[in-house]
Write an enzyme that holds these catalytic residues in place. Structure first.
Site: not given
Ligand code: AHR
Length: 537
Positions: A217, A340
């Site tokens: 991220e 994810e």
């Protein structure tokens, strides 16, 4: 929770239209708390054709992967209890968890984060445990990270459960040198100082590390970078992610936050040729609002429906990210890694530590898992990996623990029932089914996927999203005969049925008895809110 700073508009996942539709549904539908559906509701009818005559590509078994982060009680308590614990363990790792994960044929396990990966320094987690430094885990509640679980312990876990390691490297606060050293430490068979340090720490042979994440991220907790900047950083760091001693490493770039298609565009155009995988993250929030996500267990049909509507957005996300990747990589060399995914609810009522992200797991989560796994399979040509967040005690966990007790969640059973699809050949399914509507919003009432394994057995997984009505499906199989059909079903009395430490078997698979065969005509009778997996041979 340490997430709001990365909550962008794109993270607030529903479109205006979907929000309005949900609002309309809220007004029209009485809240049904702890709702148990009528068992005698009339079945809806559907038709299904399994096209065994039109096999597609291989379903990468890595889409059945998991993700375990140093967050809450995932690693500590959930996996690692230490060698001196009264809880039965193998070199500190819980035996009950090892057995449960082994039973899933878990193909790949991602570690150590998540956000934690970009503050993790691997040297903290090697050598005698008593001498490892204590650090603050600033991503997740500022708790003390003892580093008792480090590289050797993670690799031991992977070997015990026979999963491939997927290690996430630190771009946000680490250096290319640190990343390079970690790989040499883990995978080099040479006489180098780092390889010898590994030997000195108890591991003679190098490990194989097939997958390595270059940051996590990076648009948020991994450094708040712009895609252009990260693309350059990726190119720099990935240069030093090397393959040693026959280890063939796949470099996975940190990918988009849900529908941030520009991120994928920039990464593919500027660094696509230097990666083997590009990730994407998407979480299902019942409300779509990060400030008030919705409860894991106290919900009625409105939130059941909105959760399924939002989880189905995965389909659109994969289509659109894949279309961008196709422009730069028509050969589909670079995998789209959904590393994810899963449900994310409000903290459990009464929790004093919301940052541990512990949540119960109900039949609704099982339906979410079934839908997503079916979607990943439909995108087998591009989706090469997926990792549910997370393995134990965090978010949509497959396992929950309470000291010496362990339970398997409804989501666990979906992974267990679907494992027959791993590595099999995708078989198209044609489906004509009604919509399941609530207010103005609607979702397909059924979601299905099929595959053929190496022994020529067909497996068909069907999800009935409707919590009220059973399904009566007329099924045909083209290109294969069906001498025997058996199956298992996962359902429960209520939408929010859960397994608890006192009642661990409320939601678990049973033999599926709703199969009728008359000549070529097969009829399936699925209960409402259920998942069925058939084996046809
Ligand atoms: O899975 C929990 C967190 O969600 C991860 O650490 C992060 O990558 C994501 O935002």
């Amino acid at each position: 929770m340490k997430r709001p700073h990365v909550v962008t508009l794109s993270r607030v996942c529903c479109s205006l239209a979907a929000m309005l539709a949900t609002l309309a549904a809220c007004l029209l539908v009485m809240p049904l708390s702890l709702h148990t559906t009528a068992q005698n509701a009339e079945a809806f009818k559907a038709e299904m054709t399994v096209r065994a005559d039109q096999p597609k590509g291989t379903i990468n078994r890595n889409i059945y992967g998991n993700f375990a982060e140093h967050l809450g009680r995932d690693i500590y308590d959930g996996i690692w209890v230490g060698e001196n614990s009264p809880i039965p363990n193998t070199r500190g790792i819980r035996n009950d968890v090892i057995a449960a994960l082994k039973n899933l044929n878990l193909p790949v396990l991602r570690w150590p984060g998540g956000c934690f990966a970009d503050e993790y320094h691997w040297r903290d987690g090697i050598g005698p445990r008593g001498q490892r430094p204590k650090r603050l885990n600033t991503s997740w509640g500022g708790v003390i990270e003892t580093n008792a679980f480090g590289t050797h312990e993670f690799m031991d876990l992977c070997e015990l459960i026979r999963a491939d390691p997927y290690v996430s490297g630190n771009v946000g606060s680490g250096t290319p040198q640190e990343m390079m050293d970690w790989l040499e430490y883990m995978t080099s068979d040479s006489d180098s100082t780092l390889a010898n340090l590994r030997r000195q720490n108890g591991r003679e042979k190098p490990w194989k590390v097939p997958y390595f994440g270059v940051g996590n991220e990076s648009w948020g907790c991994g450094g708040n970078m712009r895609p252009e900047h990260y693309a350059d950083e990726y190119r720099r760091y990935a240069t030093f992610v090397k393959s040693y001693s026959g280890n063939r490493i796949q470099r996975i770039a940190s990918g988009a936050n849900a529908e941030d298609y520009n991120w994928t565009e920039v990464l593919m155009s500027q660094a696509g040729g230097r990666m083997q995988g590009l990730s994407v993250h998407y979480y299902t929030l019942p409300t779509g609002d990060w400030n008030k996500k919705g409860s894991a267990t106290q919900f009625g049909e409105t939130e059941w429906h909105s959760t399924l509507l939002r989880t189905l957005r995965m389909e659109e996300l994969l289509q659109k990210h894949s279309a961008i990747m196709d422009k730069y990589d028509p050969q589909k060399r670079v995998g789209l890694m959904v590393d994810e995914w899963g449900t994310w609810y409000d903290p459990e009522p009464g929790t004093t530590r919301p940052s541990i992200l512990y949540q119960q797991n109900s039949l609704r989560d099982a339906i979410v898992a079934g839908i997503n796994l079916n979607i990943f399979q439909q995108h087998a040509d591009r989706v090469q990996m997926a990792n549910i967040a997370q393995t134990v005690n965090v978010l949509q966990a497959v396992i929950l623990t309470d000291k010496e007790k362990m339970i398997l969640t409804p989501t666990y059973y979906v992974f267990e029932m679907y494992k027959t699809h791993q590595g099999a050949t995708l078989i198209p399914v044609e489906l004509t089914a009604p919509e399941y509507k609530l207010g103005q919003a609607s979702v397909p009432a059924l979601y299905a996927s099929a595959s053929r394994d190496k022994d020529d057995k067909l497996h068909l997984s069907i999800v009935n999203l409707d919590p009220n009505r059973p399904a009566q499906i007329s099924m045909k199989i083209v290109g294969a005969s069906a001498k025997s059909i058996t199956g298992r079903v996962l359902t429960a009395p209520a939408m929010n049925s859960v397994n608890t430490f006192d009642k661990p078997e409320t939601v678990k698979p049973a033999r599926f008895t709703g199969i009728q065969v008359q000549g070529d005509q097969i009829t399936l009778s699925l209960p409402s809110k259920s998942i069925v997996v058939l084996e046809i041979q």
